[in-house]
Write a protein that holds these residues in place. Structure first.
Motif, mmCIF file in Angstrom:
data_model
loop_
_atom_site.group_PDB
_atom_site.id
_atom_site.type_symbol
_atom_site.label_atom_id
_atom_site.label_comp_id
_atom_site.label_asym_id
_atom_site.label_seq_id
_atom_site.Cartn_x
_atom_site.Cartn_y
_atom_site.Cartn_z
ATOM 1 N N LYS A 48 1.042 -19.051 2.889
ATOM 2 C CA LYS A 48 1.960 -17.955 2.594
ATOM 3 C C LYS A 48 1.206 -16.727 2.117
ATOM 4 O O LYS A 48 1.546 -15.589 2.500
ATOM 5 N N VAL A 49 0.165 -16.926 1.305
ATOM 6 C CA VAL A 49 -0.641 -15.802 0.840
ATOM 7 C C VAL A 49 -1.290 -15.092 2.030
ATOM 8 O O VAL A 49 -1.275 -13.855 2.140
ATOM 9 N N VAL A 50 -1.865 -15.871 2.936
ATOM 10 C CA VAL A 50 -2.484 -15.281 4.129
ATOM 11 C C VAL A 50 -1.458 -14.514 4.955
ATOM 12 O O VAL A 50 -1.725 -13.405 5.438
ATOM 13 N N GLU A 51 -0.275 -15.089 5.109
ATOM 14 C CA GLU A 51 0.778 -14.434 5.895
ATOM 15 C C GLU A 51 1.217 -13.115 5.264
ATOM 16 O O GLU A 51 1.374 -12.100 5.958
ATOM 17 N N ILE A 52 1.415 -13.130 3.956
ATOM 18 C CA ILE A 52 1.892 -11.927 3.264
ATOM 19 C C ILE A 52 0.856 -10.806 3.360
ATOM 20 O O ILE A 52 1.183 -9.663 3.707
ATOM 21 N N ILE A 53 -0.378 -11.131 3.042
ATOM 22 C CA ILE A 53 -1.404 -10.076 3.019
ATOM 23 C C ILE A 53 -1.714 -9.592 4.438
ATOM 24 O O ILE A 53 -1.922 -8.400 4.671
ATOM 25 N N THR A 54 -1.706 -10.496 5.415
ATOM 26 C CA THR A 54 -1.939 -10.087 6.804
ATOM 27 C C THR A 54 -0.873 -9.097 7.273
ATOM 28 O O THR A 54 -1.158 -8.168 8.033
ATOM 29 N N SER A 55 0.378 -9.280 6.804
ATOM 30 C CA SER A 55 1.463 -8.381 7.218
ATOM 31 C C SER A 55 1.237 -6.955 6.740
ATOM 32 O O SER A 55 1.811 -6.019 7.297
ATOM 33 N N PHE A 56 0.386 -6.773 5.725
ATOM 34 C CA PHE A 56 0.093 -5.435 5.225
ATOM 35 C C PHE A 56 -1.256 -4.903 5.715
ATOM 36 O O PHE A 56 -1.676 -3.822 5.321
ATOM 37 N N GLY A 114 -2.298 -6.046 11.131
ATOM 38 C CA GLY A 114 -2.491 -7.023 12.199
ATOM 39 C C GLY A 114 -3.756 -7.834 12.079
ATOM 40 O O GLY A 114 -3.899 -8.864 12.753
ATOM 41 N N ASP A 115 -4.707 -7.397 11.258
ATOM 42 C CA ASP A 115 -5.945 -8.162 11.072
ATOM 43 C C ASP A 115 -5.662 -9.390 10.218
ATOM 44 O O ASP A 115 -4.995 -9.307 9.182
ATOM 45 N N THR A 116 -6.175 -10.531 10.650
ATOM 46 C CA THR A 116 -5.969 -11.770 9.896
ATOM 47 C C THR A 116 -6.780 -11.733 8.618
ATOM 48 O O THR A 116 -7.963 -11.396 8.612
#
Length: 324
Positions: free
Chosen positions: A289-297, A300-302
């Motif tokens: 979830k942390v990866v998903e949230i921060i990637t959304s900001f 587009g970079d993972t």
């Protein structure tokens, strides 16, 4: 020749008899002579006016001119008077009754109001409705939700005579104030309560992050978690004091949200923190979830962090006049 006989004396005219005295004429009838009106009479609380007495006969009978019975306007409240052969009648306007139309009909007698109180009017009634109801008979429910009384993140339910507010899924509160619930699980987090904050006498709890955090240009392995909604990565921590709190925004601090004073307003109010690293937690839900949230900001970079610190202020209620 025989002597002339003496003419017989003329007889004296019988004296004229005295004319018999004229008999006294019978008394004339008093018909057509006005007499005083009969007194009013009251029956069952209703006063009946006497008819117009035109006169009396010698036997005392009353003579009435029926055509004049309405001259004294005996009918009340705008009623129309009609004469009959012997008396009169009153045609009442709507809302009145009685022989003289002197009684206002009680339009509340049939209890026309479904709720509230009834006020009698002339040929009408008025219902005084309780809160939440309207209409001529107080039987129309007011849709209180049409005025949007609830919080923007709440659902308003219109009920008969009232309404209720309930926070949408993902939010908590009384419906008038709805605060977003945590987005990350706290099942494996460390829980901080009023005891950890020494019953409000201290505003932060210090934890060692092990891995260094870079905040701005500074690196720190110490994090001060404040119950008031911010993190300070310095030792000693920067203390925020109203009204100069904005001068600290250049310091190594993070403000997820901030109130000058948060309270543990609910039984499950608490502050949680959890330290994660990629070698041990990359397959956990919180790490993903942390990866998903921060990637959304990140455009587009993972995002592939090595470490993560999750801090959750769960149901910490701000004092409304201190929210910024």
């Amino acid at each position: 020749s025989d002597p002339q006989s003496t003419a017989a004396p003329q007889s004296t005219a019988a004296p004229q008899s005295t004319a018999a005295p004229q008999s006294t004429a019978a008394p004339q009838s008093t018909a057509n002579q006005p007499s005083s009106a009969a007194p009013q009479s009251t029956v069952a609380g209703v006063t009946t006016l006497p008819p117009v007495v035109v006169g009396t006969t010698s036997s005392g009978s009353v003579i009435v001119d029926a055509s004049k019975l309405c001259n004294s306007a005996p009918c009340k409240n705008g009623a129309t008077c009609h004469t009959t052969e012997t008396y009169f009648t009153c045609s009442c306007l709507p809302g009145y009754q009685g022989s003289l139309c002197e009684i206002n009909t009680d339009d509340c007698a049939q209890m026309p109001c479904f709720r509230g109180s009834c006020i009698d009017r002339v040929n009408a009634f008025q219902c005084v409705c309780p809160s939440g109801w309207s209409g001529i008979d107080c039987n129309t429910d007011i849709d209180e939700c049409s005025s949007s009384p609830c919080h923007v993140n709440a659902i308003c339910s219109n009920n008969p005579g009232s309404f209720s507010c309930a926070c949408r899924p993902g939010y908590y509160g009384d419906g008038y104030t709805c605060i977003e619930l945590m987005t990350l699980s706290t099942d494996n987090g460390t829980k901080l309560t009023t005891y950890d904050f020494n019953n409000y006498t201290v505003s932060y709890v210090t934890i060692e992050t092990e891995a260094p955090f870079i905040i701005g240009s500074q690196e720190s392995t110490v994090c001060k978690i404040s119950k008031d909604g911010y993190l300070s990565f310095s030792d000693p921590p920067y203390q925020l004091t109203w009204p100069t709190w904005y001068t600290y925004l250049v310091k190594p601090m993070v403000f997820p949200y901030w109130s000058y004073r948060y309270s543990f307003a609910y039984p499950d109010s608490a502050v949680y923190y959890e330290l994660l690293d990629s070698s041990q937690h990359s397959n956990t839900q919180n790490w993903k979830k942390v990866v998903e949230i921060i990637t959304s900001f990140s455009g587009g970079d993972t995002y592939n962090p090595l470490n993560a610190l999750i801090v959750t202020w769960n149901k910490m209620q701000p004092y409304s006049y201190y929210v910024y």
